[in-house]
Write a protein that holds these residues in place. Structure first.
Motif, PDB file in Angstrom:
ATOM      1  N   MET A  84       0.814  -1.213   0.000  1.00  0.00           N
ATOM      2  CA  MET A  84       0.000   0.000   0.000  1.00  0.00           C
ATOM      3  C   MET A  84       0.846   1.260   0.000  1.00  0.00           C
ATOM      4  N   LYS A  85       0.281   2.303  -0.611  1.00  0.00           N
ATOM      5  CA  LYS A  85       0.951   3.588  -0.751  1.00  0.00           C
ATOM      6  C   LYS A  85       0.102   4.677  -0.096  1.00  0.00           C
ATOM      7  N   THR A  86       0.733   5.793   0.202  1.00  0.00           N
ATOM      8  CA  THR A  86      -0.010   6.886   0.839  1.00  0.00           C
ATOM      9  C   THR A  86      -1.167   7.343  -0.039  1.00  0.00           C
ATOM     10  N   GLU A  87      -1.002   7.251  -1.353  1.00  0.00           N
ATOM     11  CA  GLU A  87      -2.077   7.678  -2.252  1.00  0.00           C
ATOM     12  C   GLU A  87      -3.270   6.723  -2.271  1.00  0.00           C
ATOM     13  N   ASP A  88      -3.173   5.592  -1.575  1.00  0.00           N
ATOM     14  CA  ASP A  88      -4.319   4.696  -1.433  1.00  0.00           C
ATOM     15  C   ASP A  88      -5.273   5.165  -0.330  1.00  0.00           C
ATOM     16  N   THR A  89      -4.889   6.183   0.395  1.00  0.00           N
ATOM     17  CA  THR A  89      -5.711   6.706   1.490  1.00  0.00           C
ATOM     18  C   THR A  89      -7.050   7.236   0.980  1.00  0.00           C
ATOM     19  N   GLY A  90      -8.104   6.915   1.696  1.00  0.00           N
ATOM     20  CA  GLY A  90      -9.432   7.419   1.351  1.00  0.00           C
ATOM     21  C   GLY A  90     -10.509   6.573   1.996  1.00  0.00           C
ATOM     22  N   VAL A  91     -11.741   6.948   1.736  1.00  0.00           N
ATOM     23  CA  VAL A  91     -12.878   6.138   2.168  1.00  0.00           C
ATOM     24  C   VAL A  91     -13.206   5.178   1.026  1.00  0.00           C
ATOM     25  N   TYR A  92     -13.271   3.909   1.349  1.00  0.00           N
ATOM     26  CA  TYR A  92     -13.543   2.878   0.356  1.00  0.00           C
ATOM     27  C   TYR A  92     -15.001   2.445   0.456  1.00  0.00           C
ATOM     28  N   TYR A  93     -15.636   2.392  -0.700  1.00  0.00           N
ATOM     29  CA  TYR A  93     -17.037   2.014  -0.785  1.00  0.00           C
ATOM     30  C   TYR A  93     -17.191   0.810  -1.712  1.00  0.00           C
ATOM     31  N   CYS A  94     -18.091  -0.085  -1.371  1.00  0.00           N
ATOM     32  CA  CYS A  94     -18.468  -1.095  -2.350  1.00  0.00           C
ATOM     33  C   CYS A  94     -19.791  -0.685  -2.978  1.00  0.00           C
ATOM     34  N   ALA A  95     -19.980  -1.124  -4.201  1.00  0.00           N
ATOM     35  CA  ALA A  95     -21.119  -0.672  -4.989  1.00  0.00           C
ATOM     36  C   ALA A  95     -21.722  -1.835  -5.753  1.00  0.00           C
ATOM     37  N   LEU A  96     -23.037  -1.806  -5.874  1.00  0.00           N
ATOM     38  CA  LEU A  96     -23.777  -2.835  -6.607  1.00  0.00           C
ATOM     39  C   LEU A  96     -24.037  -2.366  -8.035  1.00  0.00           C
ATOM     40  N   ASP A  97     -23.594  -3.203  -8.996  1.00  0.00           N
ATOM     41  CA  ASP A  97     -23.825  -2.962 -10.418  1.00  0.00           C
ATOM     42  C   ASP A  97     -23.323  -1.599 -10.896  1.00  0.00           C
ATOM     43  N   PRO A  98     -22.074  -1.262 -10.599  1.00  0.00           N
ATOM     44  CA  PRO A  98     -21.476  -0.063 -11.177  1.00  0.00           C
ATOM     45  C   PRO A  98     -20.986  -0.368 -12.587  1.00  0.00           C
TER      46      PRO A  98
END
Length: 123
Positions: A84-98
């Protein structure tokens, strides 16, 4: 309903595994995507798995480091994140049928979203 878990604080080079548990529908033929949103930035796609054939796609910045997988028995999709890298930082969401296809950008549109889980990569 989609519920994410597994976020947290990790040092650069470390690993995390995110989970997205689905309820109310089966994942067998569903397309599920992982998106992330850094502070002040657009929510963008990271990886997705096409339901049925279970084809995986990744954006270029995570190829070779992230792996998406699905356990139909547990009705859960996972995102294993390594190196992992610092640029992977964030809020991660899963999504249905994107949108889910071979490319480096997927718009943040979906039939349903989870509540998100915070991932912070920092020394």
């Amino acid at each position: 309903q989609l519920v994410e878990s597994g976020g947290g604080l990790v040092q650069p080079g470390g690993s995390l595994r995110l989970s997205c548990a689905a309820s109310g529908f089966g994942l067998d033929s569903a397309t599920i995507g992982w998106f992330r949103q850094a502070p002040g930035k657009e929510r963008t796609g990271v990886s997705c798995i096409v339901g049925g054939p279970d084809i995986h796609y990744y954006v270029g910045s995570v190829k070779g480091r992230f792996t998406i997988s699905k356990d139909n028995a547990k009705n859960t999709v996972y995102l294993q994140m390594n190196s992992m890298k610092t640029e992977d930082t964030g809020v991660y969401y899963c999504a249905l049928d994107p949108p889910c296809y071979d490319g480096d950008y997927w718009p943040a549109v979906a039939d349903a979203w989870g509540q998100g889980t915070q991932v912070t990569v920092s020394a």
